[in-house]
Design an enzyme around this catalytic site. Structure first.
Site, short mmCIF file in Angstrom:
data_model
loop_
_atom_site.label_atom_id
_atom_site.label_comp_id
_atom_site.label_asym_id
_atom_site.label_seq_id
_atom_site.Cartn_x
_atom_site.Cartn_y
_atom_site.Cartn_z
N LEU A 50 0.83 -1.20 0.00
CA LEU A 50 0.00 0.00 0.00
C LEU A 50 0.87 1.25 0.00
O LEU A 50 1.84 1.35 0.76
CB LEU A 50 -0.91 0.00 1.23
CG LEU A 50 -1.83 -1.21 1.37
CD1 LEU A 50 -2.65 -1.11 2.65
CD2 LEU A 50 -2.73 -1.35 0.15
N CYS A 51 0.50 2.17 -0.86
CA CYS A 51 1.22 3.45 -0.95
C CYS A 51 0.59 4.44 0.02
O CYS A 51 -0.44 5.05 -0.27
CB CYS A 51 1.16 3.99 -2.39
SG CYS A 51 1.97 5.60 -2.57
N LEU A 52 1.20 4.57 1.19
CA LEU A 52 0.74 5.50 2.22
C LEU A 52 1.92 6.32 2.69
O LEU A 52 3.08 5.94 2.53
CB LEU A 52 0.13 4.73 3.40
CG LEU A 52 -1.02 3.77 3.08
CD1 LEU A 52 -1.38 2.96 4.31
CD2 LEU A 52 -2.22 4.54 2.58
N THR A 59 -5.32 5.44 -3.38
CA THR A 59 -3.88 5.38 -3.54
C THR A 59 -3.52 4.07 -4.20
O THR A 59 -4.39 3.22 -4.45
CB THR A 59 -3.17 5.53 -2.18
OG1 THR A 59 -1.76 5.66 -2.38
CG2 THR A 59 -3.42 4.30 -1.30
N THR A 60 -2.25 3.86 -4.47
CA THR A 60 -1.80 2.59 -5.03
C THR A 60 -2.10 1.46 -4.04
O THR A 60 -1.73 1.52 -2.87
CB THR A 60 -0.29 2.62 -5.30
OG1 THR A 60 0.00 3.67 -6.22
CG2 THR A 60 0.19 1.29 -5.87
#
Length: 268
Positions: free
Chosen positions: A86-88, A121-122
């Protein structure tokens, strides 16, 4: 292999999160590797995830806390792609935004905050409330059976192959007591092991197919304030709103970091 600093830090954080777990969150490191953490998020009230059991992993770098972990959620939720990084701002996609003062509990509170928002997001997906409730109702079955892969021809896949389905072996190894409770729930509700359908459910899928809902929400980092107020009624304001405070702190920090980065780029 974890550095001495990372090992010491993660050992301390395990003690802290065990003694004072955040609401809806439990986590522990793997016995075989302190850099591999497993968490379970229980879906909060007044959300489509209510009652859901969401299992995932945090994979920390050897130089933690000077770099953030990779974050994945394995259980299908209708919010994230299963077993996908996860893109965070708190994940390994943004190492420059990570604050070494943040701990495992901070990271997981931030993940829960993002999960209950609609920001994209991704690694995230859009779905309807009905679809997310459907995933929540099947989450215990999915975790303990590997999504029904324990019944497939040829037996389960390799133990670590969570995404493809491992018959529930990895979940059982990390969460033996929770797995036992899940199997009792499966038996009590007469859940079909191959499909996750409860007895009397109509149709082979017994629920909606995952779809993509139109649109996405804005930036939301506070986790269900009303739920927290009900859960912690009579306690101090800071305690009741600690998830919102933590979420806003993460958001403000990242915003300041980006503004400073843009200022440096302009100055050069």
């Amino acid at each position: 292999m974890a550095s001495k600093a990372a090992h010491k830090r993660l050992t301390r954080e395990y003690k802290s999160i065990s003694e004072n777990p955040p609401p809806y969150i439990t986590a522990h490191p793997s016995e075989a590797n302190i850099l591999e953490w497993h968490y379970i998020i229980t879906g909060p009230e007044n959300t489509p995830y209510h009652g859901g059991q969401y299992w995932g992993t945090l994979i920390f770098p050897p130089n933690y806390p000077f770099a953030p972990p990779a974050i994945r959620m394995h259980t299908p939720s209708g919010r994230f792609q299963p077993s996908t990084r996860l893109c965070l701002s708190i994940s390994d996609f943004h190492p420059r935004s990570f604050n070494p003062a943040w701990e495992v509990s901070t990271i997981l509170i931030g993940l829960l905050s993002f999960m209950t928002s609609e920001e994209m997001t991704t690694g995230s997906v859009a779905a309807t409330e009905t679809e997310r409730k459907y995933h929540a109702s099947r989450s215990r079955w999915w975790n303990s059976t590997g999504g029904g892969s324990n019944t497939r021809a040829g037996g389960p896949a390799q133990k670590g192959n969570i995404k493809a389905g491992d018959g529930g072996a990895k979940f059982r190894a990390e969460w033996p007591e929770v797995d036992k409770e899940n199997w009792e729930w499966i038996k009590e509700n007469k859940v079909d092991l191959a499909t996750g359908c409860k007895a009397g459910s109509a149709g082979p899928s017994c629920g909606p197919q995952l779809g993509i809902a139109a649109g996405s929400g804005g930036q939301a980092h506070a986790v269900v304030d009303a739920v927290m107020q009900q859960r912690d009624a009579g306690r101090g304001w800071l305690f009741r709103n600690k998830l919102a405070v933590a979420g806003m702190a993460v958001f403000v920090y990242v915003l300041i970091a980006r503004l400073l980065g843009e200022g440096k780029s302009t100055g050069s």
